[in-house]
Scaffold this active site. Structure first.
Site, PDB file in Angstrom:
ATOM      1  N   ASN A  66      -1.755   4.843   4.612  1.00 26.81           N
ATOM      2  CA  ASN A  66      -1.773   3.420   4.448  1.00 26.81           C
ATOM      3  C   ASN A  66      -2.279   3.082   3.086  1.00 26.81           C
ATOM      4  OD1 ASN A  66      -2.081   0.485   4.757  1.00 26.81           O
ATOM      5  ND2 ASN A  66      -1.193   0.679   6.674  1.00 26.81           N
ATOM      6  N   HIS A  67      -1.590   2.170   2.200  1.00 30.70           N
ATOM      7  CA  HIS A  67      -2.191   1.910   0.793  1.00 30.70           C
ATOM      8  C   HIS A  67      -3.045   0.921   1.158  1.00 30.70           C
ATOM      9  CE1 HIS A  67       1.851  -0.550   1.821  1.00 30.70           C
ATOM     10  NE2 HIS A  67       0.941  -1.366   1.114  1.00 30.70           N
ATOM     11  N   ILE A  68      -2.993  -0.183   2.064  1.00 34.68           N
ATOM     12  CA  ILE A  68      -3.596  -1.484   2.424  1.00 34.68           C
ATOM     13  C   ILE A  68      -5.033  -0.869   2.893  1.00 34.68           C
ATOM     14  CG2 ILE A  68      -4.001  -3.483   4.013  1.00 34.68           C
ATOM     15  CD1 ILE A  68      -0.910  -3.543   3.811  1.00 34.68           C
ATOM     16  N   VAL A  71      -7.148   0.599  -0.125  1.00 32.92           N
ATOM     17  CA  VAL A  71      -7.426  -0.536  -0.942  1.00 32.92           C
ATOM     18  C   VAL A  71      -8.753  -1.199  -0.297  1.00 32.92           C
ATOM     19  CG1 VAL A  71      -7.070  -2.824  -2.076  1.00 32.92           C
ATOM     20  CG2 VAL A  71      -5.617  -0.970  -2.091  1.00 32.92           C
ATOM     21  N   THR A 105      -1.533  -3.022  -5.046  1.00 31.14           N
ATOM     22  CA  THR A 105      -2.011  -3.573  -4.012  1.00 31.14           C
ATOM     23  C   THR A 105      -3.453  -4.166  -4.115  1.00 31.14           C
ATOM     24  OG1 THR A 105      -0.804  -2.395  -2.168  1.00 31.14           O
ATOM     25  CG2 THR A 105      -2.671  -3.490  -1.453  1.00 31.14           C
TER      26      THR A 105
END
EC number: 4.1.1.-
Length: 181
Positions: A66-68, A71, A105
């Site tokens: 999951n990129h979120i 980050v 993001t």
């Protein structure tokens, strides 16, 4: 210690030296993790690099990353080395892999370290995109120009090279980003 750092490594030939950066940066950060662009894996053995970093994110082996979450888990995101291709993608919001999606993001935490041949660096489209990034609070390192071996020509030439580790650390710590909302 300065928190968690993510290195986003792109398909620039100097990615072969990334292990040296990981080892040195680990002395200053709680964690040093790495995410490779798909093409950068053609230059380096990621299984070996697992020995140097705390975590290696691999979108092929773990397609549910999951990129979120990535980050939010890092205070600093470095694109090191940053190829012309990846710089142009980030500037134009192209998210065709996990690395560019993370960079888009987490742009408020983003530090870009260009590495390419001098002809690519001088391209007006690339320079326009670098200005676009800078104007939107992305920190772009003013690159070093040194004589280096250029794979494409097979000769030593002046090219845009990666900064030494001390310059990377100084650039990041002197330009800390604001947290994401």
């Amino acid at each position: 210690m300065y928190g968690k750092l993510l290195i986003c490594a792109t398909a620039s030939i100097n990615v072969i030296n990334i292990n040296h950066y990981i080892v040195e940066l680990k002395q200053h950060f709680d964690e040093v993790n790495i995410l490779f662009s798909p093409s950068s894996k053609n230059f380096i053995n990621t299984d070996v690099l697992k020995l140097f970093c705390d975590n290696l994110y691999d979108e092929i082996k773990d397609p549910l990353l999951n990129h979120i979450n990535i980050v939010e888990n890092h205070e600093y995101i470095l694109v090191l080395p940053a190829s012309a291709n990846t710089i142009n993608k980030i500037a134009n919001g192209i998210c065709d892999n996990l690395l560019t999606t993370v960079c888009l993001t987490g742009y408020q935490k983003l530090f870009i370290f260009p590495n390419m041949n001098i002809r690519m660096w001088g391209n007006p489209f690339l320079q326009k995109n670098i200005d676009l990034l800078k104007n939107n609070d992305v920190k772009v390192y003013s690159p070093d120009m040194n004589k280096s071996f250029e794979i494409s020509s097979g000769r030593y030439k002046n090219n845009i090279t990666m900064p030494n580790i001390e310059n990377v650390l100084n650039f990041v710590l002197n330009n800390e980003k604001r947290p994401l909302d």
